[in-house]
Every structure is written in structure tokens, then in C-alpha cells.
Enzyme design. Structure first.
Site: not given
Length: 277
Positions: A60, A113, A151
Site C-alpha cells: 500500500s 484505505a 478490491h
């Protein structure tokens, strides 16, 4: 470069990664070095990057705040774009204001996120960490009031009876004018430049093969996908694999640099005095 060297390569089982890397994983393209594949959820990969235990890995963008001392980023193989961000979902009838102090299920503390949720600033409740595919069932069952999906969840949350509360990607795009960088491919800084360039080239050739021969990788993609419906897999690949996946270019690099800097600021860590790419 040592032509016999084998590098450990970490990717997630999500269709965008398996689409890009299938030709590498299955030896469809000639390589100057071998790859030992390691497949795991992105938050597991983030932890491995923080440890520095993989030679090359997907991570990430948020995780680079903690990994930049050991890794630099490649310009190919990542997930960056517009209209591809994480979604905050809840059972019907709840608004952003209703959820200000609610617990929020997240797919990992080091995920982009979770970083975006914090940067937004409108959600002050506790974070409840889960594997990404556990978030929607937990929200639907009332175990948590809301959750951030990533996702395949971007396409399947309505099937769980959930509503979209906030598109964090659109919020980022509106606030910054930049595309959203979700994840990238990182390589250890102690690996020489020639090898790094060869790996970057191999990723591009693997993606080019996938685009030219999409049927070749289908069994591999479906073997690892959480959601097996062809239309969901196709939507996932269209959303998360684009021209930025082939080469970040100046716009992509600027967006990545900006979000890594914000991640370091939020984490309270200093980035190393070394190039990010």
C-alpha cells in the site's frame, strides 16, 4: 547483474495483481533473474515490507511511510487512477454525520484505505482491523456500523444489502486534483540499479503479455480470486489496471510522492533522505 539470482516477489491474490504478474509467475516471458512468488493479503505484504523480508513486493502507498528506509518504488505494476478508491459502506439509512463517532471496519492499519479515512477527518470512532473480505459480512451482520471496502468489494457490496456512504477516492481526487495512488511495487534499496531496471522491465513485459493474451492468465486469476464471477473479475481489472500500471509517468509519480508524504506526516515518521523512485 547476477543472471542466476532469484528474487522473492510478493503480490496479492487480487485480480489486478494476478493479471499483471501471471506471465512472470508462470514463466511466459524470458527473464534475467528468477522470481520466487509469495502471495498474501496486502496488509500481510505491508508487514513484510516493514520488516524488509521480501526483495520485491506490492505494498500500500500508505505503508511506504514505514518502508521507505529499506525500499524504493518501481514505476510499473502498481494500482493508481481515478474512480478506483476505497468505499465506506454501511447498512441503509446511515449518513456520514450518523457515523462520525462509529466504529469502522478497515482492511488493515497500514492500508491506503485507512490512511484516506484518517485524512478525510470525518470519522473519529475506533478502527476495527479485519482481512478485507471480512469487512462486508461484518457490516451486514451488524457487528460494526460501517466499513471500508477495497478490491472486489467495490463491485459486490450491494449484494450484502449495503449502501455507499462515501467514495474516498472521489474525495481525494476532489481535494487534490490528483489521481489516487493505492499501491505500488517496491524493491529493496540494496538491490543494484541494473537489477531494479530489469525487474521493472519484466513487469512491463508481463503486463503487455496479459493485455495481448488475456485468455492465458484466466485460470491463474480465477484460482486466486475471492469473487469468481467473470463480470466482477473483468470490472476489477478494468478499474485497477491502466496506463499508470505500465508506467507511472510524471503525474503518477507526483501523486505517489504526495500521498507518501501525507502518510509519513500522519505516522509521525521522517522519510529517508533518498529518492523515492
Amino acid at each position: 547483474m547476477n543472471a542466476m539470482r532469484t528474487l522473492s516477489l510478493g503480490i496479492s491474490p487480487c485480480p489486478n495483481d494476478t493479471f499483471i504478474f501471471e506471465a512472470l509467475a508462470n514463466g511466459r516471458i524470458p527473464l534475467p533473474c528468477g522470481f520466487e512468488m509469495f502471495m498474501a493479503d496486502v496488509e500481510v505484504l505491508n508487514g513484510r515490507a516493514r520488516e524488509g523480508s521480501l526483495d520485491v513486493t506490492k505494498l500500500s502507498i500508505a505503508a511506504m511511510a514505514h518502508a521507505a528506509g529499506r525500499y524504493r518504488l518501481l514505476r510499473a505494476g502498481g494500482a493508481l487512477g481515478r474512480g478506483c478508491g476505497p468505499l465506506l459502506v454501511a447498512r441503509p439509512g446511515l449518513s456520514v454525520e450518523d457515523l462520525t463517532h462509529a466504529d469502522v471496519a478497515i482492511p488493515g492499519a497500514m492500508t491506503t484505505a485507512n490512511l484516506l479515512l484518517g485524512l478525510h477527518g470525518g470519522f473519529r470512532g475506533d478502527r476495527v482491523e479485519m482481512v478485507f473480505d471480512e469487512v462486508m459480512p461484518a457490516v451486514a451482520a451488524g457487528e460494526v456500523p460501517c466499513g471500508v471496502v477495497i478490491h472486489e468489494g467495490r463491485f459486490t457490496y450491494p449484494a450484502f444489502g449495503l449502501d455507499l456512504v462515501l467514495d474516498l477516492g472521489r474525495w481525494w481526487e476532489g481535494a487534490t486534483g490528483m489521481p489516487l495512488p493505492l499501491g505500488a511495487i517496491a524493491i529493496r534499496r540494496d538491490i543494484d540499479d541494473a537489477t531494479a531496471l530489469a525487474v521493472e522491465d519484466a513487469i512491463r513485459r508481463s503486463l503487455a503479455h496479459a493485455r495481448s493474451h488475456p485468455a492465458d492468465g484466466r485460470p491463474y486469476i480465477k484460482a486466486h480470486a475471492q469473487e469468481l464471477a467473470d463480470e466482477v473479475i473483468d470490472s476489477h481489472i478494468r478499474t485497477f489496471v491502466n496506463d499508470f500500471s505500465m508506467d507511472l509517468g510524471p503525474e503518477g509519480q507526483s501523486a505517489v510522492s504526495a500521498l507518501v508524504a501525507k502518510a509519513a506526516e500522519v505516522a509521525g515518521v521522517a522519510l529517508p533522505d533518498a529518492p523515492l523512485f
